[in-house]
Structure formats: C-alpha cells, structure tokens
Write an enzyme that holds these catalytic residues in place. Structure first.
Site, PDB file in Angstrom:
ATOM      1  N   GLU A 126      -2.243 -16.435  -9.929  1.00 15.82           N
ATOM      2  CA  GLU A 126      -1.128 -15.715 -10.544  1.00 15.82           C
ATOM      3  C   GLU A 126       0.237 -16.227 -10.057  1.00 15.82           C
ATOM      4  OE1 GLU A 126      -1.544 -11.474 -10.463  1.00 15.82           O
ATOM      5  OE2 GLU A 126      -3.612 -11.553 -11.143  1.00 15.82           O
ATOM      6  N   CYS A 137      -6.614  -4.858  -7.809  1.00 23.27           N
ATOM      7  CA  CYS A 137      -6.427  -4.468  -6.413  1.00 23.27           C
ATOM      8  C   CYS A 137      -6.035  -5.656  -5.537  1.00 23.27           C
ATOM      9  CB  CYS A 137      -7.659  -3.754  -5.874  1.00 23.27           C
ATOM     10  SG  CYS A 137      -9.209  -4.620  -6.117  1.00 23.27           S
ATOM     11  N   HIS A 138      -6.249  -6.880  -6.029  1.00 23.50           N
ATOM     12  CA  HIS A 138      -5.816  -8.059  -5.264  1.00 23.50           C
ATOM     13  C   HIS A 138      -4.297  -8.140  -5.171  1.00 23.50           C
ATOM     14  CE1 HIS A 138      -6.072  -9.383  -9.487  1.00 23.50           C
ATOM     15  NE2 HIS A 138      -5.067 -10.213  -9.193  1.00 23.50           N
ATOM     16  N   ASN A 188     -12.527   0.352  -5.629  1.00 24.92           N
ATOM     17  CA  ASN A 188     -12.218   0.012  -7.015  1.00 24.92           C
ATOM     18  C   ASN A 188     -13.464  -0.539  -7.717  1.00 24.92           C
ATOM     19  OD1 ASN A 188     -11.177  -0.933  -9.430  1.00 24.92           O
ATOM     20  ND2 ASN A 188      -9.806  -2.436  -8.512  1.00 24.92           N
ATOM     21  N   TYR A 209       0.842  -1.204   0.000  1.00 23.34           N
ATOM     22  CA  TYR A 209       0.000   0.000   0.000  1.00 23.34           C
ATOM     23  C   TYR A 209       0.876   1.253   0.000  1.00 23.34           C
ATOM     24  CZ  TYR A 209      -3.960  -3.051   1.168  1.00 23.34           C
ATOM     25  OH  TYR A 209      -4.917  -4.027   1.142  1.00 23.34           O
TER      26      TYR A 209
END
Length: 188
Positions: A180, A153-154, A145, A122
């Site tokens: 991912e 945003c993950h 978002n 962040y």
C-alpha cells in the site's frame, strides 16, 4: 462499502470455503449467504483444519469446500486485484457474525474510516469509537478480526511508529503495508 449482516447467522445454512494463493501465502476464504465471513492467513492443512473447526463450532454449519462457489467468486477476484495493486477499496458483502459489541464497532470504523495507504494508531482508533482509553481493547479487536486484509487491521500501528502486533505475523503486516506504499518494499 460493506453490508452489515451481523445479525444473520448461518445456523442451518451453508458455509462455503476455498483456499487461494496470494502474495502473502495461502488464504482460506469462507462465505455464508450473507457474505464473506472469514479470511485466514497461512492456510496450510493444519491452519485450515483448525479454522474450519472454529467455523463449524461458531456458525453451527458444516463448512463445504467449494472453490467454484458464486459466493467466493467476487472475494477471490477482489483480493487478486488488491494484491496486483489495482484495487484500493473492497466492495464486498460481509457477514459480521463472528464479531460483536466493541470489536465489531472498532472493525466497522476501521473498514470505513482508514483508507488504503494510510495508517491509524490503536489509541486514535479507540478515540474514533468514543473510547479514548481503550487502545489495548482495540489491539484485542484487531487480533480477533475474522476478515483481515478486507477489514484492514494491518493499517493499525503503534503511536510511536512501531508496527504493533499482527495475527498473520509481522512480516505479513510489513508486506501489506509495503504493497500500500506505507513502508518501503522489502529488499528480498
């Protein structure tokens, strides 16, 4: 990567939407003439109805269910490819109408600068937009978002390695990060 149509409002235009299945549950996708405007997690009937009411109020247009919409064809295709593991970068027109100011700046940096399979803190993201002390404000931007998954945003985590919060729930965030390759796949 994404077009910036933030100034284009759908007032008087149409908002087309559909609910599609995904590996993380049903997603509501909504698009305007400018592009994909909203992705909503866990889009069962109560969540769907609330999201449609918010779109109606914020965009000044009546959302129309349109699962065969040409506006939604490419977002649906790209999301399916992402969940199948064959797409690492979205190339969709995005309508940024539902965000502005600092939040839009942070989300655009996130979309452009944090690729598939990576994470950012962040505070680091706050620094990237010239506001190094604004980690909490970045968290608020992530929470608002309108285009999660597509604007990833993950991929924003705590500096100590914690997951941080997530509008779709922490299990959804874990599953996206596992997809991912950032986290190990869940055991079950």
């Amino acid at each position: 990567m994404n077009s910036d149509r933030g100034a284009d409002r759908s007032v008087g235009g149409t908002v087309e939407w559909a609910v599609v299945g995904s590996d993380i549950g049903p997603l509501l996708l909504a698009a305007t003439g400018a592009g994909l405007v909203s992705v909503v997690f866990h889009a069962g009937p109560p969540v769907r109805d609330k999201a449609l009411g918010q779109l109606r109020a914020r965009l000044g247009a009546e959302p129309v269910e349109s699962p065969g919409s040409a506006r939604l064809t490419e977002p649906i295709r790209q999301l399916a490819a992402y969940f199948a593991g064959s797409l690492r970068e979205f190339s969709l027109a995005l309508d940024w109408s539902l965000t502005s100011g600092f939040n839009r700046q942070v989300l655009r940096e996130l979309a452009a600068g944090v690729p598939y399979g990576t994470v950012v803190g962040y505070g680091d993201l706050a620094g990237r937009v010239g506001q190094p002390g604004a980690a909490q404000a970045v968290g608020a931007a992530m929470g608002s978002n309108p285009l999660p998954v597509v604007v990833p945003c993950h991929r924003v985590v705590e500096s100590d390695g914690g997951l941080g919060g997530f509008g779709g729930g922490l299990e959804t965030k874990r599953r996206l990060l596992a997809l991912e390759g950032v986290l190990p796949q869940p055991l079950f």
